[in-house]
Design an enzyme around this catalytic site. Structure first.
Site, PDB file in Angstrom:
ATOM      1  N   TYR A 173       0.870  -1.182   0.000  1.00 35.59           N
ATOM      2  CA  TYR A 173       0.000   0.000   0.000  1.00 35.59           C
ATOM      3  C   TYR A 173       0.906   1.231   0.000  1.00 35.59           C
ATOM      4  O   TYR A 173       1.351   1.705   1.044  1.00 35.59           O
ATOM      5  CB  TYR A 173      -0.940  -0.018   1.212  1.00 35.59           C
ATOM      6  CG  TYR A 173      -1.860   1.168   1.291  1.00 35.59           C
ATOM      7  CD1 TYR A 173      -2.530   1.636   0.154  1.00 35.59           C
ATOM      8  CD2 TYR A 173      -2.075   1.834   2.492  1.00 35.59           C
ATOM      9  CE1 TYR A 173      -3.363   2.726   0.222  1.00 35.59           C
ATOM     10  CE2 TYR A 173      -2.918   2.927   2.569  1.00 35.59           C
ATOM     11  CZ  TYR A 173      -3.558   3.373   1.435  1.00 35.59           C
ATOM     12  OH  TYR A 173      -4.389   4.467   1.499  1.00 35.59           O
TER      13      TYR A 173
ATOM     14  N   ASP B 228      -1.911  -1.363  -4.185  1.00 32.76           N
ATOM     15  CA  ASP B 228      -2.350  -0.010  -4.527  1.00 32.76           C
ATOM     16  C   ASP B 228      -1.105   0.861  -4.555  1.00 32.76           C
ATOM     17  O   ASP B 228      -0.553   1.183  -3.513  1.00 32.76           O
ATOM     18  CB  ASP B 228      -3.354   0.477  -3.477  1.00 32.76           C
ATOM     19  CG  ASP B 228      -3.811   1.915  -3.735  1.00 32.76           C
ATOM     20  OD1 ASP B 228      -3.295   2.551  -4.683  1.00 32.76           O
ATOM     21  OD2 ASP B 228      -4.671   2.391  -2.976  1.00 32.76           O
TER      22      ASP B 228
ATOM     23  N   HIS C 236     -12.121   0.570  -4.943  1.00 34.67           N
ATOM     24  CA  HIS C 236     -11.204  -0.107  -5.862  1.00 34.67           C
ATOM     25  C   HIS C 236     -11.807  -1.434  -6.320  1.00 34.67           C
ATOM     26  O   HIS C 236     -12.492  -2.105  -5.547  1.00 34.67           O
ATOM     27  CB  HIS C 236      -9.873  -0.435  -5.176  1.00 34.67           C
ATOM     28  CG  HIS C 236      -9.070   0.755  -4.773  1.00 34.67           C
ATOM     29  ND1 HIS C 236      -7.898   1.118  -5.404  1.00 34.67           N
ATOM     30  CD2 HIS C 236      -9.257   1.662  -3.782  1.00 34.67           C
ATOM     31  CE1 HIS C 236      -7.396   2.190  -4.824  1.00 34.67           C
ATOM     32  NE2 HIS C 236      -8.195   2.546  -3.835  1.00 34.67           N
TER      33      HIS C 236
END
Length: 263
Positions: free
Chosen positions: A110, A153, A254
């Site tokens: 992340y 991500d 997402h």
DNA sequence: ATGGTCGAATGTCGA
């Protein structure tokens, strides 16, 4: 082997949806980001009931990364070597988790958001990516045949096609040249975007802001990526972005990204 | 039709 990554934006509020998705998606391993909970709050049993082992790291209501696997989960590693931390305490932000599943070294990542170009978090983001590049390049130097997946991500839209309107992002993070250069450095270190060849654009995204009807207007960004080492990339037989999962009430902002690997 | 933010922790912030 079917491998996926998904920023779930809270695993506790999304547990039913993730479980239902697992049951119909036939995914062997999924890396999750933004679980938004501490380890003791993770609904592990929900997934154990479906046959998935869970590795998770979360220190607070922010960030949090996990890996769920039904094909084994070994050598779990919290954070990558050299990973910068925000502030002095390394346990303030949970942003990277590694595990070996079915012979693949999976990293659930992340990447820091950056907030604005002037915010200290932006420099932190660039440092974080530079450190990841150094460490991940080292893994391939040690073993050029390693099957490594850097997934998650990335909070970067690499190409102009990866956002619906570049004018909207003129002075924003996610598209700035330094961020894109930091991402490209990881590609140049030997990791390939294994999804794009199977999901050509334009107009193909993985994230749509909850506000301003971005999803129905098809105004999104492609910021979730599966990067594969040469050995891993050579095994990819297909990939898809599960846009259906962004629909309806209770969706994450997402969509899951799924990759199929030959044995 | 997918649809006017959402989530966790509060009294607001991060995305």
């Amino acid at each position: 082997m079917r491998l996926a990554t998904w920023n779930v934006n809270s695993i506790r509020s999304r547990a039913d949806r993730v479980a239902a998705w697992l049951q119909r998606s036939d995914v062997d391993v999924v890396a999750l980001q933004e679980t938004k909970c501490r380890d003791d709050q993770f609904p592990e049993e929900r997934f154990a009931d479906l046959g998935y082992q869970v590795a998770h790291v979360g220190y607070s209501q922010w960030n949090g990364v996990a890996i769920l696997s039904r094909i084994g989960i070994d050598d779990v590693e919290i954070g990558f070597p050299g990973q910068p931390c925000w502030g002095e305490d390394p346990s303030t932000e949970a942003r990277a988790l590694g595990a070996t599943c079915g012979g693949v070294r999976v990293w659930s990542l992340y990447v820091p958001n950056g907030r604005t170009l002037a915010d200290p978090h932006y420099q932190y983001k660039l440092e974080w990516l530079a450190a990841l590049r150094t460490t991940a390049a080292g893994w391939l130097t040690e073993d050029p045949t390693a099957a490594v997946a850097l997934v998650g991500d990335w909070n970067i839209a690499l190409e102009n096609d990866d956002v619906w309107d570049m004018a909207v992002f003129a002075h924003s993070t996610h598209v700035s040249p330094p961020e894109r250069a930091a991402f490209r450095a990881i590609l140049e270190a030997g990791y390939a975007d294994v999804v794009r060849p199977h999901t050509p654009g334009p107009g193909v995204y993985t994230y749509w802001d909850y506000t301003q009807l971005r999803f129905p207007r098809r105004e999104g960004m492609r910021i979730d990526f599966v990067l594969g080492s040469p050995a891993l990339a050579g095994r990819v037989t297909g990939a898809l972005i599960d846009r259906e999962e962004r629909k309806g009430k209770g969706a994450s902002d997402h969509a899951p990204v799924i990759v199929d690997l030959a044995d």
